[in-house]
Enzyme design. Sequence first.
Site, PDB file in Angstrom:
ATOM      1  CB  CYS A 160      -0.915   0.008   1.214  1.00 43.97           C
ATOM      2  SG  CYS A 160      -2.153  -1.315   1.229  1.00 43.97           S
ATOM      3  CB  ALA A 161       3.988   2.228   1.635  1.00 40.76           C
TER       4      ALA A 161
END
Length: 385
Positions: A160-161
């Site tokens: 997700c980052a």
Amino acid sequence: MKQINGRFDVAILGMGTALPVHSVAQSDIAELIASTLQDRPDLARFARRVFRSCGVETRYTCESNYLDPLETCRYLHSHDASVIPTTEERMDTYKREALPLGVEAAEKALKDAGMSPDRITHLITVSCTGQYQPGMDVLLIRELGLSPRINRLPLIFQGCAAGLKAIQMARDVVSGAPGSQVLVVCVELCTLHFQPVREREALFAASFFGDGASSCVIGQPEAEHRHYLELGSGYSVLLPDSTEDMTWEVGNTGFDLFLSPRIPKLLGTHLEDELRVLLGGDKLPELWAIHPGGRGIVDSVQEVMRLTDEQTQYSREILRTAGNLSSVTIMFVLNAMRQKMKERNEASTEGVAMAFGPGLTAELMRFTYVKAYAPSVKEQDHVLL
């Protein structure tokens, strides 16, 4: 173009987002999963509670099979393991469905930036939900009419980052090579990796992920640019004692995700100190672009940083209307924020963006919403001379 302390300004000049055509109500998914747990009424009740409380109302999927009755929904079939799609089948679907979404988001970003494809010098592609070669970067070049000599930087399987990581990579590219124009394209088809649920831990991951794509153009702002996001300093940090709290591994029936219920608490414990480092003694900004990895994550950031409901509204609204789109999500949040600032005719405003991924990794970055380009004092003096 403006230059401060020997560095050129770098900004997100245009953004675009895209969602698949199939939308699914969260209540329908909850009932679908609960119906697979008729032999586990305790787990079925828990599933309904988790899905009801996670902050999601609607999600989107590229896979129409989720709209079918339970008997023919292969992704959640709990009685016959032979019908569950293999990883190979899921990757075939990814290869077919990812590109159109990526193209749609990229075309919107280019149009929003007023940028012709032939001016793009670098292409950063981001995804953790599918892989194939030649990859999406190669196909995007063909579909968008980008130069075959473009510098390609695929960023894969980072979780997700990675969307915010890509933005920071693009900032560094432009800072190091003024005149560069970077196109970032993120595509995630998270729903391709849903598995039959038999354990409580699996319900957390199943409760909020959806599919989507986002894109942005990053370069140096010029006189014609309005309503852009100027990119400030930022960095990545690994949070201590958290390596096993978020994992993403390739299995025989798709990718297997584990999310620890400790994640919001870990962020609450460590994030304030990291944000103080990022801000370097400056006061807290007004704008907060928080990756909505789940309702608990947004709650934790809001509590520890003492934010108002208005400051977290963008993250919560994206979570409510589309779910967690992995790396794609942070640009949905930034774009919604920018559009609202534009509608309100707001003045330039400072902000912080953050996203979280396996590691646990926290990706942190300062930014400024800029209403209209203003030349530096040196440029104004040059014009007067």
